[in-house]
Design an enzyme around this catalytic site. Structure first.
Site, mmCIF file in Angstrom:
data_model
loop_
_atom_site.group_PDB
_atom_site.id
_atom_site.type_symbol
_atom_site.label_atom_id
_atom_site.label_comp_id
_atom_site.label_asym_id
_atom_site.label_seq_id
_atom_site.Cartn_x
_atom_site.Cartn_y
_atom_site.Cartn_z
ATOM 1 N N TRP A 28 1.058 -1.150 0.172
ATOM 2 C CA TRP A 28 0.144 -0.060 -0.114
ATOM 3 C C TRP A 28 0.981 1.289 0.012
ATOM 4 C CZ3 TRP A 28 -2.313 -2.879 4.475
ATOM 5 C CH2 TRP A 28 -1.538 -2.866 5.420
ATOM 6 N N ASP A 79 3.925 -3.228 -14.026
ATOM 7 C CA ASP A 79 2.802 -2.492 -13.365
ATOM 8 C C ASP A 79 2.038 -2.123 -14.297
ATOM 9 O OD1 ASP A 79 1.161 -1.696 -11.311
ATOM 10 O OD2 ASP A 79 2.910 -1.436 -9.990
#
Length: 481
Positions: free
Chosen positions: A184, A280
């Protein structure tokens, strides 16, 4: 419609010709990614890999990978239909007259679905076992990845001060059979809650659902205000409450029909651990960085679960369509804050937060600049690296026309705004982490009150009379269409 669970949605996809079963034996290391990437780039179907090496569980992927499937996932004919519903719900003028109020009573059953229902017996807990992540078909997506990653996790946390639950989607790198990273970012709710536990020196309980119903999966990615609970939002989207069950080893509630649930904790006194790199959604590998370690204590699951995953990389891919859903669903909220906004577009190549095109009803000097700053001030839109503003008669989804206006309408000194502020943690272009410079481009027509003393030229367009005449005679010219 409300899908009971992921497999209910999977069966609907198959009946609709939107799912393909791969029966050949495949590897979760790179091979599934290469197959899925090719299918995704062809705008192909969702895939169910039934025979994954070294795992007894099938892999379901690309379920949101088209406009049609994304709409189906949210129980709608189109994303625009949901946009209209949300717009009608928050439009206060609909409640000012009796006739409008009667129309809005149709929303009452929908609002009743906001509150989740807590149950005691759940399919997600048919099997309770000791954790061993080696049994799950967790993907290694790209050659440069630091390892295997859980890519579609719904990470449930609980605020130690308010007791309010939160769910977000944060990738999880597998370190061994009982530990993963918890990726996170500084700006995310999960990290904020983590910092509260860390300040108190407390262990942080976490439960991770893999494979919930599609509306709940999407809700975990939605950029909601803090006051809006993700599970309530999922209930609104699916028009039916989300059934929730308490985890076996902690007080966190998870979707009762999840395929898998990983229960455990983060020891906030423990040193952070290197995580990454990871291929990503930007199309680039994200950097290695330090993140908390998640320790598994139990895995619960259905007797015959399906492992849900996604891959991200160069667009377009599955996550792009989830971003397009956000574009449509949150436009009414953006219009409520800035009524001059007519429409917005997030180009797929902008990977959510790198480019927003917005059309406005320009009413005063520097209006475009006001809109830029409004957008940068809205939650995760603070990451937007480029905002292009055009007039209300320009379709922001028509990229050719937008480019024409940008290339021809701007004076670089007058119309380009450079703003310093937060950037996404995955941004690799800024010399600093988490912050840098963003650009706004005012491609609207300029007025004398904005310092433009010349006459702004009209767009070249044929007269309506001639257009209608040529339309009527078109076939007589010998053209077939």
């Amino acid at each position: 419609m409300a899908y009971k669970d992921l497999q209910h949605f999977m069966k609907k996809l198959e009946r609709s010709g939107e799912l393909f079963r791969v029966k050949a034996r495949v590897s979760a290391k790179l091979e599934i990614t290469e197959i899925t990437d090719r299918i995704s780039k062809r705008n192909g179907p969702a895939l169910l890999f039934e025979n994954v090496a070294n795992s007894e569980f099938p892999v379901l992927i690309n379920i949101f990978g088209s406009y049609r499937r994304m709409s189906m996932a949210l129980g709608a004919k189109s994303l625009e239909a949901i946009e209209h519903d949300i717009g009608a719900l928050i439009n206060m003028s609909n409640y000012m007259k009796f006739t409008g109020l009667l129309k809005q009573t149709a929303q009452v059953p929908r609002l009743a679905g906001l509150l989740p229902v807590k149950i005691k017996k759940a399919a997600a807990q048919e099997v309770v076992e000791e954790p061993d992540l080696r049994r799950l078909p967790i993907l290694k997506c790209w050659p440069g990845d630091g390892g295997r990653f859980i890519t579609m996790p719904l990470v449930f946390t609980r605020d130690p001060e308010t007791g309010q639950q939160n769910v977000g989607m944060y990738r999880m790198q597998v370190f061994d059979k009982k530990t993963t990273g918890m990726h996170w970012h500084k700006h995310k709710d999960g990290n904020e809650i983590y910092e509260k536990y860390r300040a108190k020196g407390l262990s942080m309980p976490i439960s991770v659902a893999i494979g919930a119903d599609p509306a709940t999966i999407y809700a975990a990615t939605a950029p909601l205000p803090k006051i809006v609970n993700e599970i309530m939002f999922a209930g609104y989207l699916r028009k039916f409450p989300v059934p929730m069950v308490k985890s076996v080893t902690n007080e966190i509630y998870v979707p009762a029909n999840s395929e898998f649930v990983l229960e455990g904790f983060v020891d906030t006194t423990e040193p952070l651990r290197k995580e990454g790199p990871f291929g990503d959604h930007t199309g680039y590998y994200s950097e290695v960085d330090d993140y908390p370690v998640f320790h598994l204590t139990k895995i619960t699951r259905k007797r015959n679960p399906v492992y849900n995953a996604t891959i991200v990389g160069k667009p377009p891919m599955e996550d792009c369509y989830m971003g397009k859903a956000t574009e449509r669903l949150f436009l009414p909220l953006l219009k409520m804050i800035a009524p001059e906004i007519r429409d917005v577009s997030f180009p797929l190549e902008g990977v959510f937060h790198n480019c927003v095109i917005v059309s406005i009803d320009k009413r005063f000097p520097a209006h475009a600049k006001k809109v830029m700053n409004t957008i940068w001030g809205q939650g995760q839109m603070m990451y937007t690296k480029m905002i292009i503003v055009v007039d209300k008669d320009i379709n922001p989804h028509d990229y050719s026309t937008v480019a024409w206006k940008v290339f021809n309408n701007i004076d670089a000194k007058r119309d380009v705004v450079i703003s310093e502020g937060p950037l996404d943690a995955l941004d690799h272009s800024s010399p600093m982490r988490l912050m840098g410079h963003r650009m706004g481009i005012d491609a609207t027509k300029k007025w004398q009150s904005e310092g433009y003393d010349r006459d702004w030229p009209d767009d070249i367009a044929m007269s309506e009379e001639v257009v209608k005449m040529v339309d009527a005679r078109w076939k007589s010219y010998g053209f077939k269409n």
